[in-house]
Design a protein around this motif. Structure first.
Motif, PDB file in Angstrom:
ATOM      1  N   GLY A  14     -91.353 -24.281 -13.168  1.00 48.15           N
ATOM      2  CA  GLY A  14     -89.868 -24.471 -12.553  1.00 48.15           C
ATOM      3  C   GLY A  14     -89.819 -26.332 -12.391  1.00 48.15           C
ATOM      4  O   GLY A  14     -88.699 -26.797 -12.566  1.00 48.15           O
ATOM      5  N   VAL A  42     -83.651 -21.918 -15.971  1.00 50.84           N
ATOM      6  CA  VAL A  42     -84.885 -22.021 -14.838  1.00 50.84           C
ATOM      7  C   VAL A  42     -84.157 -21.422 -13.578  1.00 50.84           C
ATOM      8  O   VAL A  42     -84.623 -20.729 -12.713  1.00 50.84           O
ATOM      9  CB  VAL A  42     -85.301 -23.461 -14.722  1.00 50.84           C
ATOM     10  CG1 VAL A  42     -84.326 -24.474 -14.367  1.00 50.84           C
ATOM     11  CG2 VAL A  42     -86.162 -23.297 -13.272  1.00 50.84           C
ATOM     12  N   VAL A  78     -84.985 -17.591 -12.053  1.00 51.78           N
ATOM     13  CA  VAL A  78     -86.207 -17.763 -11.153  1.00 51.78           C
ATOM     14  C   VAL A  78     -86.494 -16.697 -10.263  1.00 51.78           C
ATOM     15  O   VAL A  78     -87.550 -16.433  -9.776  1.00 51.78           O
ATOM     16  CB  VAL A  78     -85.867 -19.154 -10.487  1.00 51.78           C
ATOM     17  CG1 VAL A  78     -84.660 -19.048  -9.632  1.00 51.78           C
ATOM     18  CG2 VAL A  78     -86.955 -19.452  -9.658  1.00 51.78           C
TER      19      VAL A  78
END
Length: 452
Positions: free
Chosen positions: A261, A359, A363
């Protein structure tokens, strides 16, 4: 007939062996790191029903939070062209944009504390106030320092107070369709970016900065009130939302998730905030063309977010995220770096929109796969804290490299941006490698096509 073993004989004589576990024991004591939701509770995740209302609410929230953040590149181009704040440079505006996003993620542990202490509603509506006031007061201020406070700090804090807690609700409503639900909800960032990139550019030209920011602040409030009011969690899920559990920093699988991340977020914001300035300042396109490219990137997000979510559900959350980051790096090196015209930047903007911000659209399902649904909220708070340096200083690093190319290497035009573009593509590839290590840690082998 099964053979009678000492263990089975003992179980037969033990009355506890026949006792069914209580529901509270299943939801509180059972670790779900390696279990599917159905193994914990058959009715835990309906994969639909009111869950789609939650998806619609989060989509609306993302339209006016991530969407407005996406359009910040249009503001940067305008501020630079009109020298809006005395003494402000490209680095200054890049830092404010990064600070806004970084402050938002920095608040993640604190938001968990507020949710745990006061419930869901108070943090959400406090965030609404910060988002609206942050934009309105940014428009009213005439001083750079106060602009940093209102746009960088206040708006940033409000951004995540309203967008982080709802993200943690999705795993309570979805299991098999979690990635699709997450992809659809995060489409709001693309829709918002597409809308605000165009309306912001038009209103800046006709109404000025003050009225544009006030108008966007009021629109944010109108959209957020009904979306926040309709949100709710499932009471059958005793999810943990601890503010700060540092154990996740060294967790066998989640370590690779937060490091992925970090680099993916840095790459994404360099790509997001540099596109319009590259078009106008780097290769001499007009402000209208720069805003159009920002709109195309947002359009790519609208198409890509649900498709990426569907791909994750079909091909594996880790597998497809790794592939998306590899492709994002390729678009930077193969298309953006040599591009010297509007026509050459169009396919880059579209492809980057599809895969670049993966991302933030994946996530939640990736974190859920790594730590389980009950601990997702606690791990997610640590994830937010870990990406703060990336979101705050990523674009500032890119601008430093641009200034180095211009002032030290004496480059000009599009060549000024080459080092930062290469760094952006490299970060995407590093993030893909790190998540591959996470895939290996989760599945226990190096099989490339296995769904972790």
């Amino acid at each position: 007939m099964a053979p009678v073993t000492p263990e089975s004989q003992h179980a037969t004589n033990d009355p506890e062996a026949h006792r069914q576990p209580l529901a509270s024991e299943l939801t509180v004591e059972t670790s779900v790191t390696s279990l599917s939701l159905e193994e914990v509770d058959d009715d835990l995740a309906p994969d639909g029903g009111y869950g789609w209302v939650i998806v619609a609410c989060i989509l609306g929230i993302n339209i006016v939070t991530y969407g407005i953040n996406t359009s910040y590149g249009v503001y940067i181009a305008y501020y630079l062209e009109h020298n809006y704040f005395d003494g402000a440079t490209y680095m200054t505006y890049a830092f404010v944009g990064g600070l806004s996003v970084g402050m938002a993620w920095f608040c993640a542990p604190g938001i968990n504390f507020l949710v745990k202490t006061f419930g869901l509603r108070i943090p959400l509506f406090a965030g609404l106030v910060c988002i609206s006031l942050g934009q309105c007061l940014s428009g009213l201020t005439q001083h750079l320092a106060m602009f940093v406070v209102w746009q960088g700090l206040v708006f940033g804090m409000g951004d995540k107070k309203t967008s982080l807690p709802p993200q943690q609700l999705l795993p309570q409503w979805f299991d098999k369709r979690l990635s699709l639900a997450q992809g659809i909800s995060t489409t709001g960032s693309g829709i918002g970016g597409l809308i605000f990139a165009n309306t912001t550019r038009a209103t800046l030209a006709t109404m000025g900065v003050k009225n544009t920011l006030i108008m966007n602040g009021c629109i944010s409030a109108v959209v957020l009130v009904p979306c926040l009011a309709l949100l709710k969690g499932r009471t059958t899920v005793n999810a943990r939302v601890e503010p700060l559990q540092v154990k996740w920093l060294v967790h066998g699988t989640f370590f690779w998730v937060w490091t992925w991340g970090f680099f993916a977020a840095m790459a994404y914001f360099i790509a997001l905030y540099s596109l319009a300035p590259y078009a106008t300042d780097g290769i001499g396109l007009t402000q209208t063309q720069g805003a159009a490219l920002q709109s195309i990137l947002a359009g790519g997000q609208i198409i890509g977010r649900p498709l990426i979510g569907l791909a994750l559900d079909k091909g594996g959350r880790f597998n497809m995220t790794i592939l998306a980051n590899i492709v994002a790096g390729l678009t930077c090196i193969g298309i953006w770096m040599p591009a010297r015209s509007f026509a050459a930047l169009v396919p880059y903007a579209m492809l980057q929109g599809v895969v670049g911000g993966t991302v933030f659209s994946v996530v939640v399902p990736v974190t859920t796969s790594a730590v389980g649904v009950l601990d997702m909220g606690s791990a997610f708070a640590i994830f937010g804290l870990c990406v703060v340096p990336a979101t705050t200083f990523g674009q500032a690093i890119a601008v430093s490299l641009i200034n180095f190319s211009k002032n030290t290497l004496l480059r000009s035009g599009g060549d000024v941006y080459q080092i930062s573009i290469g760094l952006c593509g490299g970060f995407f590839w590093v993030s893909a490698l790190l998540l591959f290590f996470g895939k290996v840690a989760l599945q226990g082998n190096m099989k490339l096509l296995q769904k972790a």
